[in-house]
Design a protein around this motif. Structure first.
Motif, mmCIF file in Angstrom:
data_model
loop_
_atom_site.group_PDB
_atom_site.id
_atom_site.type_symbol
_atom_site.label_atom_id
_atom_site.label_comp_id
_atom_site.label_asym_id
_atom_site.label_seq_id
_atom_site.Cartn_x
_atom_site.Cartn_y
_atom_site.Cartn_z
ATOM 1 N N MET A 1 0.816 -1.205 0.000
ATOM 2 C CA MET A 1 0.000 0.000 0.000
ATOM 3 C C MET A 1 0.859 1.267 0.000
ATOM 4 O O MET A 1 0.525 2.250 -0.645
ATOM 5 C CB MET A 1 -0.925 0.014 1.228
ATOM 6 C CG MET A 1 -1.840 -1.184 1.333
ATOM 7 S SD MET A 1 -2.911 -1.379 -0.115
ATOM 8 C CE MET A 1 -3.879 0.132 0.002
ATOM 9 N N GLN A 2 1.949 1.240 0.759
ATOM 10 C CA GLN A 2 2.747 2.451 0.910
ATOM 11 C C GLN A 2 4.117 2.099 1.472
ATOM 12 O O GLN A 2 4.275 1.097 2.171
ATOM 13 C CB GLN A 2 2.041 3.433 1.852
ATOM 14 C CG GLN A 2 2.432 4.878 1.662
ATOM 15 C CD GLN A 2 1.475 5.825 2.373
ATOM 16 O OE1 GLN A 2 0.468 5.409 2.915
ATOM 17 N NE2 GLN A 2 1.797 7.085 2.380
ATOM 18 N N ARG A 3 5.120 2.933 1.148
ATOM 19 C CA ARG A 3 6.462 2.776 1.702
ATOM 20 C C ARG A 3 6.756 3.967 2.606
ATOM 21 O O ARG A 3 6.347 5.087 2.317
ATOM 22 C CB ARG A 3 7.507 2.717 0.590
ATOM 23 C CG ARG A 3 7.275 1.636 -0.443
ATOM 24 C CD ARG A 3 8.417 1.630 -1.429
ATOM 25 N NE ARG A 3 8.107 0.874 -2.619
ATOM 26 C CZ ARG A 3 8.967 0.090 -3.256
ATOM 27 N NH1 ARG A 3 10.200 -0.035 -2.806
ATOM 28 N NH2 ARG A 3 8.622 -0.564 -4.333
ATOM 29 N N PHE B 1 6.757 9.311 9.896
ATOM 30 C CA PHE B 1 5.901 8.601 10.844
ATOM 31 C C PHE B 1 4.919 7.734 10.058
ATOM 32 O O PHE B 1 4.569 8.069 8.928
ATOM 33 C CB PHE B 1 5.093 9.592 11.699
ATOM 34 C CG PHE B 1 5.897 10.343 12.715
ATOM 35 C CD1 PHE B 1 6.040 9.857 14.004
ATOM 36 C CD2 PHE B 1 6.494 11.568 12.388
ATOM 37 C CE1 PHE B 1 6.765 10.567 14.955
ATOM 38 C CE2 PHE B 1 7.221 12.276 13.329
ATOM 39 C CZ PHE B 1 7.361 11.779 14.619
ATOM 40 N N PHE B 2 4.455 6.631 10.668
ATOM 41 C CA PHE B 2 3.418 5.860 9.986
ATOM 42 C C PHE B 2 2.284 5.484 10.934
ATOM 43 O O PHE B 2 2.458 5.390 12.135
ATOM 44 C CB PHE B 2 3.972 4.635 9.255
ATOM 45 C CG PHE B 2 4.737 3.639 10.083
ATOM 46 C CD1 PHE B 2 4.080 2.677 10.836
ATOM 47 C CD2 PHE B 2 6.125 3.645 10.071
ATOM 48 C CE1 PHE B 2 4.785 1.734 11.560
ATOM 49 C CE2 PHE B 2 6.845 2.702 10.797
ATOM 50 C CZ PHE B 2 6.173 1.751 11.549
ATOM 51 N N ASN C 1 -1.110 19.488 12.047
ATOM 52 C CA ASN C 1 -0.074 18.766 11.301
ATOM 53 C C ASN C 1 -0.508 17.345 10.957
ATOM 54 O O ASN C 1 -0.245 16.846 9.860
ATOM 55 C CB ASN C 1 1.227 18.718 12.104
ATOM 56 C CG ASN C 1 1.877 20.085 12.242
ATOM 57 O OD1 ASN C 1 1.542 21.012 11.522
ATOM 58 N ND2 ASN C 1 2.807 20.207 13.172
ATOM 59 N N ILE C 2 -1.175 16.685 11.907
ATOM 60 C CA ILE C 2 -1.650 15.325 11.645
ATOM 61 C C ILE C 2 -2.666 15.323 10.512
ATOM 62 O O ILE C 2 -2.617 14.483 9.603
ATOM 63 C CB ILE C 2 -2.255 14.702 12.919
ATOM 64 C CG1 ILE C 2 -1.140 14.234 13.849
ATOM 65 C CG2 ILE C 2 -3.159 13.526 12.582
ATOM 66 C CD1 ILE C 2 -1.618 13.557 15.106
ATOM 67 N N LEU C 3 -3.587 16.269 10.520
ATOM 68 C CA LEU C 3 -4.579 16.341 9.451
ATOM 69 C C LEU C 3 -3.911 16.586 8.101
ATOM 70 O O LEU C 3 -4.290 15.980 7.090
ATOM 71 C CB LEU C 3 -5.601 17.449 9.757
ATOM 72 C CG LEU C 3 -6.548 17.192 10.934
ATOM 73 C CD1 LEU C 3 -7.428 18.413 11.174
ATOM 74 C CD2 LEU C 3 -7.413 15.961 10.658
ATOM 75 N N ASN C 4 -2.909 17.458 8.079
ATOM 76 C CA ASN C 4 -2.192 17.722 6.830
ATOM 77 C C ASN C 4 -1.460 16.482 6.335
ATOM 78 O O ASN C 4 -1.446 16.189 5.132
ATOM 79 C CB ASN C 4 -1.203 18.871 7.022
ATOM 80 C CG ASN C 4 -1.879 20.215 7.188
ATOM 81 O OD1 ASN C 4 -3.004 20.416 6.720
ATOM 82 N ND2 ASN C 4 -1.228 21.148 7.847
ATOM 83 N N GLN C 5 -0.834 15.744 7.268
ATOM 84 C CA GLN C 5 -0.111 14.532 6.885
ATOM 85 C C GLN C 5 -1.059 13.458 6.371
ATOM 86 O O GLN C 5 -0.779 12.774 5.386
ATOM 87 C CB GLN C 5 0.682 14.000 8.078
ATOM 88 C CG GLN C 5 1.915 14.805 8.408
ATOM 89 C CD GLN C 5 2.966 14.665 7.320
ATOM 90 O OE1 GLN C 5 3.638 13.657 7.202
ATOM 91 N NE2 GLN C 5 3.094 15.683 6.492
ATOM 92 N N ALA D 1 -3.966 13.980 4.980
ATOM 93 C CA ALA D 1 -4.444 14.427 3.669
ATOM 94 C C ALA D 1 -3.402 14.148 2.596
ATOM 95 O O ALA D 1 -3.732 13.748 1.468
ATOM 96 C CB ALA D 1 -4.781 15.916 3.711
ATOM 97 N N SER D 2 -2.121 14.351 2.942
ATOM 98 C CA SER D 2 -1.049 14.084 1.993
ATOM 99 C C SER D 2 -0.992 12.608 1.629
ATOM 100 O O SER D 2 -0.796 12.245 0.461
ATOM 101 C CB SER D 2 0.288 14.539 2.583
ATOM 102 O OG SER D 2 1.363 14.208 1.732
ATOM 103 N N GLN D 3 -1.172 11.725 2.621
ATOM 104 C CA GLN D 3 -1.148 10.291 2.352
ATOM 105 C C GLN D 3 -2.330 9.867 1.492
ATOM 106 O O GLN D 3 -2.197 9.012 0.606
ATOM 107 C CB GLN D 3 -1.122 9.515 3.668
ATOM 108 C CG GLN D 3 0.187 9.680 4.431
ATOM 109 C CD GLN D 3 0.188 8.979 5.774
ATOM 110 O OE1 GLN D 3 -0.744 8.251 6.122
ATOM 111 N NE2 GLN D 3 1.238 9.195 6.556
ATOM 112 N N VAL D 4 -3.499 10.473 1.722
ATOM 113 C CA VAL D 4 -4.664 10.176 0.877
ATOM 114 C C VAL D 4 -4.405 10.612 -0.561
ATOM 115 O O VAL D 4 -4.750 9.909 -1.524
ATOM 116 C CB VAL D 4 -5.926 10.874 1.434
ATOM 117 C CG1 VAL D 4 -7.075 10.817 0.427
ATOM 118 C CG2 VAL D 4 -6.348 10.231 2.743
ATOM 119 N N GLU D 5 -3.763 11.763 -0.728
ATOM 120 C CA GLU D 5 -3.439 12.249 -2.072
ATOM 121 C C GLU D 5 -2.464 11.302 -2.770
ATOM 122 O O GLU D 5 -2.601 11.027 -3.970
ATOM 123 C CB GLU D 5 -2.829 13.651 -1.981
ATOM 124 C CG GLU D 5 -2.370 14.238 -3.313
ATOM 125 C CD GLU D 5 -3.498 14.478 -4.296
ATOM 126 O OE1 GLU D 5 -3.206 14.653 -5.495
ATOM 127 O OE2 GLU D 5 -4.676 14.475 -3.874
#
Length: 238
Positions: free
Chosen positions: A73-75, A81-82, A126-130, A132-136
């Motif tokens: 799914m992702q690297r 952070f994950f 910051n968490i919301l931005n991160q 959102a970035s992962q969803v993008e």
């Protein structure tokens, strides 16, 4: 705690706007885990209780599909952070994390980390931005899956990595696609097909390629591959 770890935490987007003193406290509270072999696993239950930060190596988020097959799914690379959503929700990410070779992690129990979050209001934004970035990023990878031809998928994938900033800030950008088998899985093509597509991009003077490492020498050449396709696979570098 070493200065290099403090520097990595300071540069992490999650800690943007957080004071140096608080970051030092966060670093001091973190515990370090070393995964020495390939395919060490962190299961959903543990990820629902702990927040992890990659210090070195690479972690891969794997998810079991309905057909029982594992899908990448992702690297996550050093400085990332994950499973951030679990910090807020305390729910599992419904995935397993697998290390790619020797990997060093720092981690915190959610309860302890939330105390730091309560000390600085920037954390939640910051968490919301991160997230959102992962969803993008996931959306862009789904876009890649709609590419018709393998060459188009590979060209778009490399442009996607450049757009993420995962290359050297030089005229020639390096993109590490090792292991080839997992990158092929990300793209939904066979490993042999990926290798042939890379060789064709070499002949077009778009990249050089050796041992799983790609050097993008001409973004324009890669974008030209996309423009020749009639399929929906838009991924440009601006």
């Amino acid at each position: 705690m070493s200065d290099s770890v403090l520097d990595m935490l300071t540069e992490a987007p999650l800690l943007d706007g957080v004071g140096v003193d608080l970051i030092r406290q966060i670093a001091a509270a973190g515990r370090v885990r070393t995964l020495k072999k390939h395919f060490g696993r962190i299961g959903p239950d543990e990820m629902s209780r702990k927040l992890f930060f990659v210090l070195s190596g690479e972690m891969r988020m794997m998810r079991i599909a309905p057909d029982g097959q594992e899908h990448l799914m992702q690297r996550f690379n050093p400085g990332e952070f994950f499973c951030l959503a679990a910090v807020v929700s305390s729910l599992s990410c419904n995935s397993e994390m697998v290390n790619a070779g020797p990997t060093e992690l720092m981690y915190w129990n959610h309860g302890n980390f939330r105390q730091f979050m309560d000390a600085n209001a920037n954390f939640y934004g910051n968490i919301l931005n991160q997230m959102a970035s992962q969803v993008e990023q996931e959306r862009e990878m789904r876009t890649l899956s709609r590419c018709c031809k393998a060459d188009v998928k590979v060209a778009a994938y490399l442009l996607h990595k450049i757009k993420q900033g995962r290359c050297l800030r030089q005229l020639v950008c390096d993109v590490d696609i090792r292991p080839i088998s997992l990158t092929a899985q990300e793209l939904g093509i066979a490993r042999e097909t990926l290798s042939r597509s890379l060789q064709r991009l070499v002949k077009r003077d778009g990249i050089s390629y050796q041992g799983g490492k790609v050097q993008v020498v001409s973004v324009a050449s890669l974008e030209a591959v996309l423009e020749e396709s009639e399929c929906n696979c838009s991924c440009r570098c601006s």
